[in-house]
Design an enzyme around this catalytic site. Sequence first.
Site, short mmCIF file in Angstrom:
data_model
loop_
_atom_site.label_atom_id
_atom_site.label_comp_id
_atom_site.label_asym_id
_atom_site.label_seq_id
_atom_site.Cartn_x
_atom_site.Cartn_y
_atom_site.Cartn_z
N LYS A 185 0.86 -1.18 0.00
CA LYS A 185 0.00 0.00 0.00
C LYS A 185 0.90 1.23 0.00
O LYS A 185 1.80 1.35 0.83
CB LYS A 185 -0.87 -0.01 1.27
CG LYS A 185 -1.65 1.27 1.56
CD LYS A 185 -2.95 1.29 0.80
CE LYS A 185 -3.86 2.42 1.28
NZ LYS A 185 -4.54 2.10 2.55
N SER A 232 0.97 5.74 -1.18
CA SER A 232 0.20 6.92 -1.54
C SER A 232 0.07 7.02 -3.05
O SER A 232 1.03 6.71 -3.78
CB SER A 232 0.90 8.19 -1.04
OG SER A 232 1.05 8.18 0.35
N THR A 243 -0.25 11.48 -0.63
CA THR A 243 -1.32 12.17 -1.35
C THR A 243 -1.77 13.40 -0.57
O THR A 243 -2.10 14.43 -1.15
CB THR A 243 -2.51 11.23 -1.58
OG1 THR A 243 -2.05 10.05 -2.24
CG2 THR A 243 -3.58 11.89 -2.43
N ALA A 244 -1.78 13.28 0.75
CA ALA A 244 -2.17 14.42 1.58
C ALA A 244 -1.28 15.63 1.30
O ALA A 244 -1.76 16.75 1.12
CB ALA A 244 -2.09 14.03 3.06
N HIS A 296 -6.45 10.00 8.12
CA HIS A 296 -7.03 8.86 8.82
C HIS A 296 -7.96 9.29 9.96
O HIS A 296 -8.79 10.17 9.80
CB HIS A 296 -5.93 7.93 9.34
CG HIS A 296 -5.05 7.38 8.26
ND1 HIS A 296 -5.51 7.06 7.01
CD2 HIS A 296 -3.72 7.10 8.25
CE1 HIS A 296 -4.53 6.58 6.28
NE2 HIS A 296 -3.43 6.60 7.00
#
Length: 281
Positions: free
Chosen positions: A53, A55, A109-110, A153
């Site tokens: 996993k 981004s 991504t944030a 999150h």
Amino acid sequence: MNIAFSPCPNDTFVFHAWVHGLVPGAPALDVTYADIDITNGMATSGTGPDVLKISYAALPWVLSEYALLPCGGALGRGCGPLVLTNGTTIRDPRDLSGRRVAVPSERSTAYLLFRLWAAQHVPGGVGEIVIMPFHQIMPAVRDGEIDAGLVIHEARFTYPSYGLYMLTDLGSWWETDTGLPIPLGAIIARRSLDLDAIAGWVRTSVEYAWANPDASRSYVLNHAQEMDPEVAQAHIDLYVNSFTANLGEEGYGAVAALLGRAAAAGLVPSINLPEALYAKR
């Protein structure tokens, strides 16, 4: 098969069945639990695991070795990152000019969404960017160690308990600006492997999780550590959705929009999305 994903409730919920041998025909998994900044680094190291996993923001750097799977990730609406301050001196985006801002990863991504947003809303740009483990950001903002923090999150649900002020919801900004959902976390697999089979195992694990929502409870809460069970469930409800089972045309369109806009701004390498990614399913 080696896999790496975060200990966050959405990931442990999604992969519970596969990890516990409940996906027919799937190989046993050797799991590494790591925050997104670490998994992003694994993917670019050249020695990363078979499946992991990352981004979406890190995707352009790894496509020579990995392909994006059409399931298992986090993409949706109303689930974007937040920019938080202590609410005393910074209550307007313009007040971020020249300030110190903590982010969880340079290739998250944030952070990519934050840079796109700041280019429009923060005159002159922010000051120092501080890379900080996710769980340390809100206490640091509260205690005045930094001026603002970019959080992801479960912080959506817990930041009021730190007495913090939400300066902006980057997910709401993105959705209003583009009309598209937010691509957050991607599941990728090595191109040398059987991608159809891996995608099928991931999707089966997702479907098992939905069909047996209580089966993963202890596993999820064990890895969520001290997270309240209600917060953990809210986290799952927010981040595990129809896009987790199948990105589909809208999901791929959102990924193309994010990475295309970021490439135009010089923030990520330009990619030919249809050729670079795993075939749409």
